[in-house]
Write an enzyme that holds these catalytic residues in place. Structure first.
Site, PDB file in Angstrom:
ATOM      1  N   ASN A   1       0.914   8.656   0.264  1.00  0.00           N
ATOM      2  CA  ASN A   1       1.695   9.869   0.029  1.00  0.00           C
ATOM      3  C   ASN A   1       2.797  10.061   1.070  1.00  0.00           C
ATOM      4  O   ASN A   1       3.864  10.577   0.760  1.00  0.00           O
ATOM      5  CB  ASN A   1       0.766  11.088   0.037  1.00  0.00           C
ATOM      6  CG  ASN A   1      -0.088  11.162  -1.211  1.00  0.00           C
ATOM      7  OD1 ASN A   1       0.428  11.220  -2.314  1.00  0.00           O
ATOM      8  ND2 ASN A   1      -1.395  11.138  -1.033  1.00  0.00           N
TER       9      ASN A   1
ATOM     10  N   ASP B   1       0.862  -1.180   0.000  1.00  0.00           N
ATOM     11  CA  ASP B   1       0.000   0.000   0.000  1.00  0.00           C
ATOM     12  C   ASP B   1       0.900   1.233   0.000  1.00  0.00           C
ATOM     13  O   ASP B   1       1.530   1.557   1.012  1.00  0.00           O
ATOM     14  CB  ASP B   1      -0.912  -0.022   1.229  1.00  0.00           C
ATOM     15  CG  ASP B   1      -1.628   1.305   1.453  1.00  0.00           C
ATOM     16  OD1 ASP B   1      -1.904   1.996   0.452  1.00  0.00           O
ATOM     17  OD2 ASP B   1      -1.924   1.635   2.622  1.00  0.00           O
ATOM     18  N   ILE B   2       0.981   1.937  -1.133  1.00  0.00           N
ATOM     19  CA  ILE B   2       1.865   3.095  -1.274  1.00  0.00           C
ATOM     20  C   ILE B   2       1.046   4.364  -1.078  1.00  0.00           C
ATOM     21  O   ILE B   2       0.236   4.736  -1.941  1.00  0.00           O
ATOM     22  CB  ILE B   2       2.540   3.121  -2.657  1.00  0.00           C
ATOM     23  CG1 ILE B   2       3.250   1.792  -2.935  1.00  0.00           C
ATOM     24  CG2 ILE B   2       3.527   4.278  -2.745  1.00  0.00           C
ATOM     25  CD1 ILE B   2       3.778   1.671  -4.357  1.00  0.00           C
TER      26      ILE B   2
ATOM     27  N   ASP C   1     -10.518   7.569   6.491  1.00  0.00           N
ATOM     28  CA  ASP C   1      -9.100   7.211   6.382  1.00  0.00           C
ATOM     29  C   ASP C   1      -8.263   8.419   6.795  1.00  0.00           C
ATOM     30  O   ASP C   1      -8.255   9.453   6.122  1.00  0.00           O
ATOM     31  CB  ASP C   1      -8.772   6.806   4.947  1.00  0.00           C
ATOM     32  CG  ASP C   1      -7.367   6.217   4.809  1.00  0.00           C
ATOM     33  OD1 ASP C   1      -6.562   6.358   5.755  1.00  0.00           O
ATOM     34  OD2 ASP C   1      -7.078   5.622   3.758  1.00  0.00           O
TER      35      ASP C   1
ATOM     36  N   VAL D   1       2.761   0.897   3.532  1.00  0.00           N
ATOM     37  CA  VAL D   1       2.466  -0.194   4.460  1.00  0.00           C
ATOM     38  C   VAL D   1       2.557  -1.499   3.682  1.00  0.00           C
ATOM     39  O   VAL D   1       1.942  -1.649   2.613  1.00  0.00           O
ATOM     40  CB  VAL D   1       1.081  -0.029   5.101  1.00  0.00           C
ATOM     41  CG1 VAL D   1       0.815  -1.159   6.090  1.00  0.00           C
ATOM     42  CG2 VAL D   1       0.963   1.315   5.810  1.00  0.00           C
TER      43      VAL D   1
ATOM     44  N   THR E   1      -2.411  11.328   4.911  1.00  0.00           N
ATOM     45  CA  THR E   1      -1.950  12.660   4.539  1.00  0.00           C
ATOM     46  C   THR E   1      -3.151  13.581   4.356  1.00  0.00           C
ATOM     47  O   THR E   1      -3.145  14.741   4.776  1.00  0.00           O
ATOM     48  CB  THR E   1      -1.122  12.603   3.251  1.00  0.00           C
ATOM     49  OG1 THR E   1      -0.041  11.687   3.439  1.00  0.00           O
ATOM     50  CG2 THR E   1      -0.567  13.961   2.897  1.00  0.00           C
TER      51      THR E   1
ATOM     52  N   GLY F   1      -9.192   7.535  -6.095  1.00  0.00           N
ATOM     53  CA  GLY F   1      -7.923   6.961  -5.683  1.00  0.00           C
ATOM     54  C   GLY F   1      -8.015   5.476  -5.381  1.00  0.00           C
ATOM     55  O   GLY F   1      -9.023   4.996  -4.836  1.00  0.00           O
ATOM     56  N   ALA F   2      -6.942   4.761  -5.707  1.00  0.00           N
ATOM     57  CA  ALA F   2      -6.925   3.311  -5.490  1.00  0.00           C
ATOM     58  C   ALA F   2      -7.143   2.965  -4.027  1.00  0.00           C
ATOM     59  O   ALA F   2      -7.847   1.989  -3.711  1.00  0.00           O
ATOM     60  CB  ALA F   2      -5.595   2.744  -5.980  1.00  0.00           C
ATOM     61  N   ASP F   3      -6.562   3.761  -3.121  1.00  0.00           N
ATOM     62  CA  ASP F   3      -6.700   3.457  -1.696  1.00  0.00           C
ATOM     63  C   ASP F   3      -8.150   3.520  -1.245  1.00  0.00           C
ATOM     64  O   ASP F   3      -8.592   2.729  -0.397  1.00  0.00           O
ATOM     65  CB  ASP F   3      -5.842   4.405  -0.863  1.00  0.00           C
ATOM     66  CG  ASP F   3      -6.123   5.881  -1.152  1.00  0.00           C
ATOM     67  OD1 ASP F   3      -6.631   6.202  -2.256  1.00  0.00           O
ATOM     68  OD2 ASP F   3      -5.815   6.725  -0.282  1.00  0.00           O
TER      69      ASP F   3
END
Length: 257
Positions: free
Chosen positions: A9, A6-7, A130, A13, A133, A108-110
């Protein structure tokens, strides 16, 4: 075993799954200038700390909001793990959730990954907060559709901006809460403004957003690096799920493997 990446900003993780069980996880700073070789060296060291070997990894899935690092991790997977990574950003991937916003491609993918994990667990209308950032609130209908949400500045970047633009305000540790909302010194006043302030921001957004779900009553859950700090100041949050994104990556990989 599966390596889920999990990338974000600010942080990345990483999680290793054996079937459906998360057996190891790590958190590291996001550095957009790093190379695949440097990341591989760090990953090797992290695995050694857990008495594991990179050779145990047989699959990789990557969710990213930092496109330059996505290609770096892809190179790492191919060069050092000898497998082709699965990218959540790939338009052909089956996430299992319908995106019914105005422009699905800009979500966003997240946010999608978190929604997949949360709906898989609770099977009901949801608001997912969530704390990263940015603070994002993602909304999932009772039918399991991603319907949109809200985005606000995160606590960390807001605090950084405040400190950089003021001459006498110190950087403080906000891991421990103030005793009262009225601060009696600079430190407790800052803690109050940040924790009660951002808790109130989130609580207000949850209240407004929940009205749009009527007649459904959404379950409210939180995730992200700052969730444990701010969630106690937003009473509507019912649960904190720190590994939600990694679980979502695992579920999406299982659907596409």
């Amino acid at each position: 075993m599966l390596l889920a990446v999990d990338i974000g900003n600010s942080h990345m993780v990483l999680g290793v799954f054996e079937d459906k069980t998360l057996v190891s996880d790590w958190r590291m700073q996001t550095n957009r200038r790093t190379t695949s070789d440097e990341l591989a060296a760090k990953l090797h060291g992290l695995f050694q700390l857990k008495n594991r070997r990179l050779a145990e990894i047989t699959a990789v899935i990557i969710g990213s909001v930092a496109p330059p690092l996505e290609s770096v991790w892809c190179n790492l997977a191919r060069k050092y793990l000898h497998c082709e990574p699965l990218l959540v950003s790939d338009g052909k991937i089956d996430t299992g959730i319908a995106i019914v916003t105005d422009n699905p491609g800009e979500v966003g993918a997240d946010r999608i990954i978190n929604s997949v994990a949360a709906y898989s667990r609770y099977k009901k209308a949801l608001i997912i907060v969530d704390f990263g950032t940015a603070i994002t609130l993602d909304c999932v209908s009772a039918k399991g559709e991603y319907i949109g949400g809200a985005i606000a500045p995160g606590l960390g970047i807001s605090f950084d901006a405040l400190i950089s633009q003021t001459a006498k305000l110190p950087r403080i540790d906000i891991s421990s809460p103030p005793r009262n909302p009225i601060g009696t010194n600079t430190e407790t006043a800052l803690k109050s403004g940040l924790l009660y302030g951002f808790g109130g921001l989130v609580e207000g957004l949850i209240s407004r957003i929940s009205q749009q779900f009527h007649p459904d009553i959404p379950k409210v859950i939180a995730t992200g690096g700052m969730a444990g700090v701010i969630a106690p100041f937003a009473p509507s949050i019912e649960a904190v799920e720190p590994m939600l994104t990694l679980e979502g990556l695992r579920i999406i990989h299982a659907r596409n493997s």
